[in-house]
Design a protein around this motif. Structure first.
Motif, mmCIF file in Angstrom:
data_model
loop_
_atom_site.group_PDB
_atom_site.id
_atom_site.type_symbol
_atom_site.label_atom_id
_atom_site.label_comp_id
_atom_site.label_asym_id
_atom_site.label_seq_id
_atom_site.Cartn_x
_atom_site.Cartn_y
_atom_site.Cartn_z
ATOM 1 N N UNK A 292 4.139 16.619 32.067
ATOM 2 C CA UNK A 292 4.868 17.833 31.709
ATOM 3 C C UNK A 292 4.102 18.713 30.724
ATOM 4 N N UNK A 293 2.896 18.335 30.343
ATOM 5 C CA UNK A 293 2.077 19.208 29.495
ATOM 6 C C UNK A 293 1.076 19.964 30.345
ATOM 7 N N UNK A 294 0.377 20.925 29.732
ATOM 8 C CA UNK A 294 -0.535 21.768 30.490
ATOM 9 C C UNK A 294 -1.577 22.370 29.545
ATOM 10 N N UNK A 295 -2.773 22.558 30.060
ATOM 11 C CA UNK A 295 -3.820 23.278 29.326
ATOM 12 C C UNK A 295 -4.772 23.863 30.356
ATOM 13 N N UNK A 296 -5.600 24.803 29.913
ATOM 14 C CA UNK A 296 -6.566 25.407 30.827
ATOM 15 C C UNK A 296 -7.563 24.371 31.316
ATOM 16 N N UNK A 297 -7.940 23.446 30.444
ATOM 17 C CA UNK A 297 -8.904 22.414 30.827
ATOM 18 C C UNK A 297 -8.274 21.351 31.724
ATOM 19 N N UNK A 298 -6.965 21.170 31.603
ATOM 20 C CA UNK A 298 -6.290 20.133 32.383
ATOM 21 C C UNK A 298 -4.978 20.699 32.926
ATOM 22 N N UNK A 299 -5.060 21.547 33.959
ATOM 23 C CA UNK A 299 -3.856 22.238 34.442
ATOM 24 C C UNK A 299 -2.814 21.310 35.055
ATOM 25 N N UNK A 300 -3.203 20.116 35.443
ATOM 26 C CA UNK A 300 -2.230 19.179 36.000
ATOM 27 C C UNK A 300 -1.565 18.309 34.936
ATOM 28 N N UNK A 301 -2.032 18.409 33.693
ATOM 29 C CA UNK A 301 -1.404 17.676 32.609
ATOM 30 C C UNK A 301 -1.837 16.222 32.555
ATOM 31 N N UNK A 302 -1.428 15.569 31.477
ATOM 32 C CA UNK A 302 -1.809 14.168 31.280
ATOM 33 C C UNK A 302 -0.730 13.354 30.584
ATOM 34 N N UNK A 303 0.351 14.014 30.106
ATOM 35 C CA UNK A 303 1.369 13.320 29.340
ATOM 36 C C UNK A 303 2.763 13.611 29.899
ATOM 37 N N UNK A 304 3.652 12.634 29.712
ATOM 38 C CA UNK A 304 5.043 12.773 30.164
ATOM 39 C C UNK A 304 5.946 12.878 28.943
ATOM 40 N N UNK A 305 6.083 14.082 28.422
ATOM 41 C CA UNK A 305 6.834 14.304 27.196
ATOM 42 C C UNK A 305 8.282 14.722 27.447
ATOM 43 N N UNK A 306 8.469 15.651 28.373
ATOM 44 C CA UNK A 306 9.762 16.326 28.542
ATOM 45 C C UNK A 306 10.520 15.718 29.723
ATOM 46 N N UNK A 307 11.846 15.688 29.601
ATOM 47 C CA UNK A 307 12.624 15.096 30.690
ATOM 48 C C UNK A 307 14.072 15.541 30.581
ATOM 49 N N UNK A 308 14.812 15.267 31.636
ATOM 50 C CA UNK A 308 16.255 15.470 31.673
ATOM 51 C C UNK A 308 16.876 14.135 32.058
ATOM 52 N N UNK A 309 17.738 13.624 31.186
ATOM 53 C CA UNK A 309 18.487 12.403 31.448
ATOM 54 C C UNK A 309 19.941 12.789 31.695
ATOM 55 N N UNK A 310 20.584 12.086 32.615
ATOM 56 C CA UNK A 310 21.991 12.365 32.891
ATOM 57 C C UNK A 310 22.770 11.067 32.906
ATOM 58 N N UNK A 311 24.058 11.170 32.605
ATOM 59 C CA UNK A 311 24.921 9.998 32.723
ATOM 60 C C UNK A 311 24.996 9.582 34.187
ATOM 61 N N UNK A 312 25.254 8.304 34.415
ATOM 62 C CA UNK A 312 25.308 7.818 35.794
ATOM 63 C C UNK A 312 26.435 8.474 36.570
ATOM 64 N N UNK A 313 27.530 8.787 35.880
ATOM 65 C CA UNK A 313 28.633 9.472 36.550
ATOM 66 C C UNK A 313 28.214 10.870 37.007
ATOM 67 N N UNK A 314 27.450 11.570 36.171
ATOM 68 C CA UNK A 314 26.945 12.889 36.547
ATOM 69 C C UNK A 314 25.934 12.774 37.676
ATOM 70 N N UNK A 315 25.061 11.787 37.582
ATOM 71 C CA UNK A 315 24.074 11.558 38.627
ATOM 72 C C UNK A 315 24.746 11.316 39.973
#
Length: 356
Positions: A292-315
């Motif tokens: 979920x990160x991005x830079x000009x040198x690494x446009x595909x990213x390398x880290x998983x920082x950001x996310x959306x979690x939901x309750x199982x009932x919502x899922x």
């Protein structure tokens, strides 16, 4: 939200055995690398990418889901302690909920015409309806985004910014929400969780209503692990504190009638460090390893920082089966060049579709 969220106790360390574990326009490099992920979470597994555009008329099939299984590998959910079915229902209004860390976002930065245009274009092009925002360095910057969205005449937008949530680099940090009221979204109440000082930045809770359905969003920016991962145990403890917050909410509220979302910048990949969150009855939508990160040198990213979690009932009831990481149109700038604009962000917007 009144006294809905009680003060809860925490210890110095909640874990008994902590693990160690381009094209160009003017001078801007546009990174064309958007991802749309068709991901129905059961056990975490490799996601696949679909180039299909967002279709507002799309009505996904509600997949069957076993919400009380146990699996024996990292990043999977154990038996949920809150896996009861309630009165949640599936609606017919597709809503895209998103989270975006805007990187030291100040009034000065928001006043830069190109930066403001990029942010507004990304929100509109990806049809984001409700966005949780992190790293606001003042309470004015998000207003400038909201004003520009309203000038575009693509909906009627509102925003809300928290009180001071904590500190970031050389600045106070505020959290915020911005949403399109034309979709029927209305904020009922909001609250910064200020009673507990164990978070580097306090979570910002907001209750929305749409089509007579209630939504609770918990907007977070957890402690960074540090360049040498020297603070990783502090970040892990904040994850565990979030699980206590969830349990506090469930203990005094009938949350079988509220869609619950936990979203923002977690500074950690959703693996075994999140076991307490899984056990609290929540599931990450972006699979482990989705960058979920991005830079000009690494446009595909390398880290998983950001996310959306939901309750199982919502899922189970309203998740539309698709989430995504927006890269198309996001600009990263070489700050050594004085003729370049400020960086928009090193974080990509993350979104998911729900039928409410």
């Amino acid at each position: 939200m009144g006294c809905l969220f009680p003060k809860f106790k925490s210890t110095k360390s909640l874990r008994q055995t902590p693990s160690l574990a381009a094209s160009s326009s003017k001078d801007y490099g546009t990174l064309h690398n958007s991802q749309e992920i068709a991901h129905v979470p059961t056990t975490p597994s490799p996601s696949y990418y679909s180039p299909s555009p967002y279709n507002p008329a799309y009505t996904p099939i509600n997949p069957p889901l076993d919400i009380t299984y146990t699996a024996d590998r990292k990043g999977t959910r154990g038996d949920s302690i809150h896996s009861k079915k309630g009165s949640l229902r599936r609606g017919n209004m597709p809503i895209r909920i998103a989270t975006w860390n805007l990187l030291l976002f100040s009034k000065e930065k928001a006043s830069h015409p190109e930066v403001l245009k990029i942010i507004v274009d990304i929100i509109l092009a990806n049809q984001l309806d409700l966005i949780a925002v992190q790293e606001l360095s003042d309470k004015i910057a998000l207003k400038l985004v909201c004003d520009e969205l309203n000038r575009s005449k693509n909906g009627v937008w509102k925003y809300k910014v928290s009180e001071r949530a904590g500190r970031m680099f050389q600045s106070n940090e505020y959290l915020g929400y911005i949403w399109n009221t034309s979709k029927g979204l209305r904020m009922k109440s909001d609250r910064l969780l200020t009673q507990n000082k164990s978070f580097a930045r306090s979570p910002y809770l907001a209750k929305f209503i749409i089509n007579k359905q209630n939504m609770l969003l918990v907007n977070v920016h957890l402690k960074a692990v540090g360049l040498a991962r020297e603070d990783i145990n502090r970040t892990r403890d904040e994850v565990d504190l979030l699980s206590l917050l969830i349990q506090s909410i469930y203990s005094i509220s009938d949350f079988t009638s509220v869609h619950t979302f936990l979203l923002g910048d977690f500074n950690l990949c959703p693996d075994s460090d999140f076991d307490r969150i899984y056990q609290s009855g929540f599931q990450n939508l972006l699979a482990k390893g989705t960058h979920t990160n991005i830079s000009a040198r690494n446009p595909r990213g390398s880290m998983s920082y950001d996310n959306i979690w939901v309750s199982l009932e919502t899922l189970e009831t309203v998740y539309g089966g698709k989430c995504g990481v927006v890269r198309d149109g996001l600009v990263d700038v070489d700050t050594r060049r004085e003729d370049r604009a400020p960086t928009v962000s090193d974080h990509c917007p993350v979104w998911a579709t729900f039928n409410l």
